[in-house]
Every structure is written in C-alpha cells, then in structure tokens.
Write an enzyme that holds these catalytic residues in place. Sequence first.
Site, PDB file in Angstrom:
ATOM      1  N   LYS A 126       0.873  -1.186   0.000  1.00 58.74           N
ATOM      2  CA  LYS A 126       0.000   0.000   0.000  1.00 58.74           C
ATOM      3  C   LYS A 126       0.903   1.227   0.000  1.00 58.74           C
ATOM      4  O   LYS A 126       2.053   1.152   0.457  1.00 58.74           O
ATOM      5  CB  LYS A 126      -0.886   0.004   1.247  1.00 58.74           C
ATOM      6  CG  LYS A 126      -2.102   0.876   1.156  1.00 58.74           C
ATOM      7  CD  LYS A 126      -3.264   0.211   0.436  1.00 58.74           C
ATOM      8  CE  LYS A 126      -4.400   1.160   0.169  1.00 58.74           C
ATOM      9  NZ  LYS A 126      -5.586   0.489  -0.362  1.00 58.74           N
ATOM     10  N   ASP A 166      -6.904   4.374  -4.712  1.00 57.16           N
ATOM     11  CA  ASP A 166      -7.591   4.246  -3.415  1.00 57.16           C
ATOM     12  C   ASP A 166      -8.205   5.632  -3.181  1.00 57.16           C
ATOM     13  O   ASP A 166      -8.406   6.388  -4.151  1.00 57.16           O
ATOM     14  CB  ASP A 166      -6.608   3.847  -2.300  1.00 57.16           C
ATOM     15  CG  ASP A 166      -7.310   3.467  -0.993  1.00 57.16           C
ATOM     16  OD1 ASP A 166      -7.872   2.369  -0.915  1.00 57.16           O
ATOM     17  OD2 ASP A 166      -7.327   4.282  -0.046  1.00 57.16           O
TER      18      ASP A 166
HETATM   19  P1  NDP Z   1     -12.845   7.873  -3.159  1.00 59.38           P
HETATM   20  O1  NDP Z   1     -11.763   8.849  -2.939  1.00 59.38           O
HETATM   21  O2  NDP Z   1     -13.371   7.663  -4.522  1.00 59.38           O
HETATM   22  O3  NDP Z   1     -14.087   8.190  -2.198  1.00 59.38           O
HETATM   23  C1  NDP Z   1     -13.931   8.243  -0.816  1.00 59.38           C
HETATM   24  C2  NDP Z   1     -15.261   8.641  -0.207  1.00 59.38           C
HETATM   25  O4  NDP Z   1     -15.156   8.507   1.207  1.00 59.38           O
HETATM   26  C3  NDP Z   1     -15.615  10.081  -0.476  1.00 59.38           C
HETATM   27  O5  NDP Z   1     -17.009  10.213  -0.505  1.00 59.38           O
HETATM   28  C4  NDP Z   1     -15.011  10.780   0.734  1.00 59.38           C
HETATM   29  O6  NDP Z   1     -15.595  12.032   1.031  1.00 59.38           O
HETATM   30  C5  NDP Z   1     -15.309   9.797   1.822  1.00 59.38           C
HETATM   31  N1  NDP Z   1     -14.341   9.961   2.893  1.00 59.38           N
HETATM   32  C6  NDP Z   1     -12.988   9.904   2.803  1.00 59.38           C
HETATM   33  N2  NDP Z   1     -12.417  10.145   3.992  1.00 59.38           N
HETATM   34  C7  NDP Z   1     -13.443  10.350   4.853  1.00 59.38           C
HETATM   35  C8  NDP Z   1     -13.506  10.632   6.221  1.00 59.38           C
HETATM   36  N3  NDP Z   1     -12.396  10.752   6.961  1.00 59.38           N
HETATM   37  N4  NDP Z   1     -14.740  10.769   6.781  1.00 59.38           N
HETATM   38  C9  NDP Z   1     -15.866  10.640   6.036  1.00 59.38           C
HETATM   39  N5  NDP Z   1     -15.859  10.378   4.720  1.00 59.38           N
HETATM   40  C10 NDP Z   1     -14.675  10.237   4.143  1.00 59.38           C
HETATM   41  O7  NDP Z   1     -12.296   6.478  -2.538  1.00 59.38           O
HETATM   42  P2  NDP Z   1     -12.797   5.009  -2.805  1.00 59.38           P
HETATM   43  O8  NDP Z   1     -14.260   5.003  -3.032  1.00 59.38           O
HETATM   44  O9  NDP Z   1     -11.903   4.398  -3.803  1.00 59.38           O
HETATM   45  O10 NDP Z   1     -12.445   4.311  -1.407  1.00 59.38           O
HETATM   46  C11 NDP Z   1     -13.385   4.241  -0.335  1.00 59.38           C
HETATM   47  C12 NDP Z   1     -12.972   3.142   0.621  1.00 59.38           C
HETATM   48  O11 NDP Z   1     -12.913   1.895  -0.080  1.00 59.38           O
HETATM   49  C13 NDP Z   1     -11.592   3.310   1.263  1.00 59.38           C
HETATM   50  O12 NDP Z   1     -11.630   2.753   2.557  1.00 59.38           O
HETATM   51  C14 NDP Z   1     -10.698   2.449   0.382  1.00 59.38           C
HETATM   52  O13 NDP Z   1      -9.530   2.023   1.050  1.00 59.38           O
HETATM   53  C15 NDP Z   1     -11.641   1.294   0.105  1.00 59.38           C
HETATM   54  N6  NDP Z   1     -11.308   0.484  -1.051  1.00 59.38           N
HETATM   55  C16 NDP Z   1     -11.233   1.041  -2.297  1.00 59.38           C
HETATM   56  C17 NDP Z   1     -10.951   0.246  -3.391  1.00 59.38           C
HETATM   57  C18 NDP Z   1     -10.976   0.783  -4.772  1.00 59.38           C
HETATM   58  O14 NDP Z   1     -10.909  -0.038  -5.714  1.00 59.38           O
HETATM   59  N7  NDP Z   1     -11.119   2.087  -5.003  1.00 59.38           N
HETATM   60  C19 NDP Z   1     -10.625  -1.182  -3.226  1.00 59.38           C
HETATM   61  C20 NDP Z   1     -10.834  -1.689  -1.889  1.00 59.38           C
HETATM   62  C21 NDP Z   1     -11.136  -0.865  -0.853  1.00 59.38           C
HETATM   63  P3  NDP Z   1     -14.791  13.398   0.729  1.00 59.38           P
HETATM   64  O15 NDP Z   1     -14.920  13.579  -0.756  1.00 59.38           O
HETATM   65  O16 NDP Z   1     -15.461  14.417   1.531  1.00 59.38           O
HETATM   66  O17 NDP Z   1     -13.368  13.151   1.153  1.00 59.38           O
END
Ligand code: NDP
Length: 447
Positions: A126, A166
């Site tokens: 990571k 991510d």
């Molecule tokens: P994105 O950046 O596309 O979206 C993240 C989302 O989560 C946004 O809506 C963001 O809001 C919100 N968010 C981030 N930090 C916080 C916080 N501290 N409190 C509240 N909301 C928050 O990321 P992904 O959708 O790719 O990833 C989301 C999760 O899924 C993560 O945990 C990631 O590790 C996991 N994941 C992702 C994969 C992938 O293929 N993308 C694979 C496996 C797991 P804001 O815009 O306000 O920051």
Amino acid sequence: MKEIISDFLDLVKVRNGHEPEFLQAVEEVAETVIPYIVKHDIYYGKNVLLRMVEPERLVSFRVSWVDDSGEIQVNRGYRIQMNSAIGPYKGGLRFHPTVNASILKFLAFEQVFKNSLTTLPMGGGKGGSDFDPKGKSDNEIMRFCHAFMSELFRHIGPNTDIPAGDIGVGQREIGFLFGMYRKLKNEFTGVLTGKGLTWGGSLIRPEATGYGTVYFAENMLRTQDDNFEGKTVVISGSGNVAQYAAEKSLQLGAKVVTLSDSSGYIYDSEGIDLEKLKFVMQLKNEKRGRISEYIKEYPNSKFVKGETPWGVVCDIALPCATQNELNGDDATKLLSNGCICVSEGANMPSTKDAIKKFHDAKILFAPGKASNAGGVATSGLEMTQNSLRYKWTREEVDQKLKEIMEEIHQSCIEYGKDDDGYIDYVKGANIAGFVKVADAMLAQGIV
Ligand code: NDP
C-alpha cells in the site's frame, strides 16, 4: 489462549505503539488466527504471524512540487511493501491529508490477507501521500503525481510491485502517474492498474469494488434464502466504491436511501434511483463537488451535516467511505432499526466494538478484506490481460469477478463456520487469507 494472544500483541506494541490503526488491524487478525496456529503444528512455533506484521520494506520519500501560485510545496510519499510470498506486491495509493505510516501499514497488512483470498497470485502493499487533492487544479494534480512517481518508479515494476488507486486516486491520477513512469523507464508495461480503457485498463475495474461488495452481500443473503429485492440499503461515501455499490444494489432491485462524504450525508426517502445516481457521479467525478449539492437538485431529500448515515432505517448497510466510520453506537442503531446485513466496501470501516455487536446479534457481517476484494481481484485480471496483451469483454470480466467473490465467500464458510452454524466471516477471512501466505512463507524458508 488469551495470554498467548496478549503476549503477541504486547510484542507488536513495543515496535508499533504509536500506530493505532495498524495495531487495530493486527489485533483483529491475531484474535482469530492465533487460536488456529496453536491447533496446527505446521504453523506453531515458527513465528509466521510475527514475520507477517513486519513489512518487508517501507519506503518514505520527499515529494516537492510547485503549486499554481508558484509556491513550492512539500509532501511525504510512502510505499509499504508488506509481503511478497505469493506474488508481487499489490495494493492501492491513497492521497489524503490523514495519510501516515500507521494508516498505510494497516492497509498493507489487510491487503496481504485480501489478496490471498482472491485466489490470484498477488502479495500485499500500500502507499500514498498526505497530499490533499481537494481544491487542487488539474495542473497541480498532474505536477504532484509526476513528482510522486519521479521517486516511486525506482521501487515498483510489473513483476515487483503494481500500485492502483484508493481514496483520492482515481483514473485521472493513475494517468498522470503512469505517464511519468512510462517516460522514466521508457517502457509500456502494466505497472499500475485502474488505467484508462484505451491504454491498458480493464473493463469493470472502476465498478469492481462496489459491485464485488454487493455480490458478497448477495452470497451472504443467499445462505438465508434471501436477496436484495425490495431491501432498503444505506451507503456511506460517494466516491468510487459507494457509487458502484449503489448501482449494483439498484440493479438487484433494492432501494438506496443515503450517500455521504466527509461533510455529512444525504437522505432521500424516495430512493436514489439510477438517474439520481448519474447526477451524483457527474457531481463527484467531473465537477468534484460536495454531496450536499444533491438536495438542490432533489429538494425532497435532506442533507444532515457532520453525521454518518447509520441512524437511518435499513435492511442492509454498506460502509464505503473510510476506516473507523462505524462505531459501537452506530452498530446499536443499525441493529435496533432491523439491519440484517453489513458488507464493508471500505477498509476497516467498523470499529472493534461495532463488529462485536454485529457478531453478538448474529447478523450477516463481512469484513472489507473479504467483501471489498473484488477491486484488487479485478486489478489482478487487468494484470493478466496486460501480460497477455489481450482484452476480455465486460461480461467476461464481470463473470470472473462474480466467481471470485463466490470463492471468497466459500473460503470464509470453510474456515469461519461456528459450531452453532453461524458464519463468522472475520474469522473465516483471516484464517483463509493466512493459510495460503503462511504455507508459501514456510515453503520458501526464512528469508
Ligand atoms: P474515493 O476517494 O473515490 O471516495 C472516498 C469517499 O469517502 C468520499 O465520498 C469521501 O468524502 C469519503 N471519505 C474519505 N475520507 C473520509 C472521512 N475521513 N470521513 C468521512 N468520509 C470520508 O475512494 P474510494 O471510493 O476508492 O475508497 C473508499 C474506501 O474503499 C476506502 O476505505 C478504500 O480504502 C476502500 N477500497 C477502495 C478500493 C478501490 O478499488 N477504489 C478497493 C478496496 C477498498 P470526501 O470527498 O469528503 O473526502
């Protein structure tokens, strides 16, 4: 047994006491895997888990870049190469101001188990940076990504370490990162996944994590002769994972009523249908707006500032935003509102307290390392297509994703079924993930 586990955790704390998220992830694994190790002579006394909690390599580096006003900015970049016993390191890059070694080590550690579960030959890693993409221009994003890759390139490669996206790293960032890698190495290889479709990307990769999370929940519901049809679904986040978890839930006949971001959540009692979801995708992916803007477009909905959506009545909850976003009190609310199934799209979104409450209530609960593994699995399929110089159709990739999620579910049952028939998916995922990596480490000797 309690003593063996606490002695082990004490040892891990001595070296990593200042890394709470990492310790949380290790504790969850230790509590389920150590009892298994103790019962199996081939693992007992070999310190396999102790070796697994120490990264094979941790790279930290300076990223200097110039912002639009000509100011020099400095961020910190990382790549954690956790375990490569079953394949090259594989795992995403996160760009978010909260990024630090503890968060990336927890993510890299979880990734080892997750990648093992996918059935594909991928080790775990990571990386990322404390860079905040919010409010940055496209040119600033490009300059940062180029600066980041100008150091990272010497540590990765298609047979060594293959990063992906991510939080904060989507196709735009992968493009800039790939461009700089290609220039510096003078070669076109599948060194990153999540690439654009015209330059080596795989169909279904953008959808894979969200779709996979729902496929996993479908598998869990099937064990109780149930499905998504007519169910109310609460989702957190509105990024990549949340968007496609919502899309697949809708395709399976469910009603999605919430989405969120770090400023709060929206609740639409009439349901966020496919057309409304399209609006959200444009808002978040193209305009890079805030979820609160949804209520201007759909005035019958409401925005709840600064809160998470777990108090909303639902049958199924899909936490798809970030770590520790669902605590014990949230779990109590979900349970008292009748929630029967929680499938984690994010990594470690539920706290230890919350998981205990779900287990005590014996509802269906899937930890992210099993339920969100569809993303990295499809990244694995992207790597295969790159190596073959070939492209599978949308249907082919989706079918393989479904099969992989089914196999992961099956492994969880194999190792996680309790005597009373309840499936402890946490135990199942941890042990199934551990066994494959541990066997490879033992076969390869002490290296
Ligand atoms: P994105 O950046 O596309 O979206 C993240 C989302 O989560 C946004 O809506 C963001 O809001 C919100 N968010 C981030 N930090 C916080 C916080 N501290 N409190 C509240 N909301 C928050 O990321 P992904 O959708 O790719 O990833 C989301 C999760 O899924 C993560 O945990 C990631 O590790 C996991 N994941 C992702 C994969 C992938 O293929 N993308 C694979 C496996 C797991 P804001 O815009 O306000 O920051």
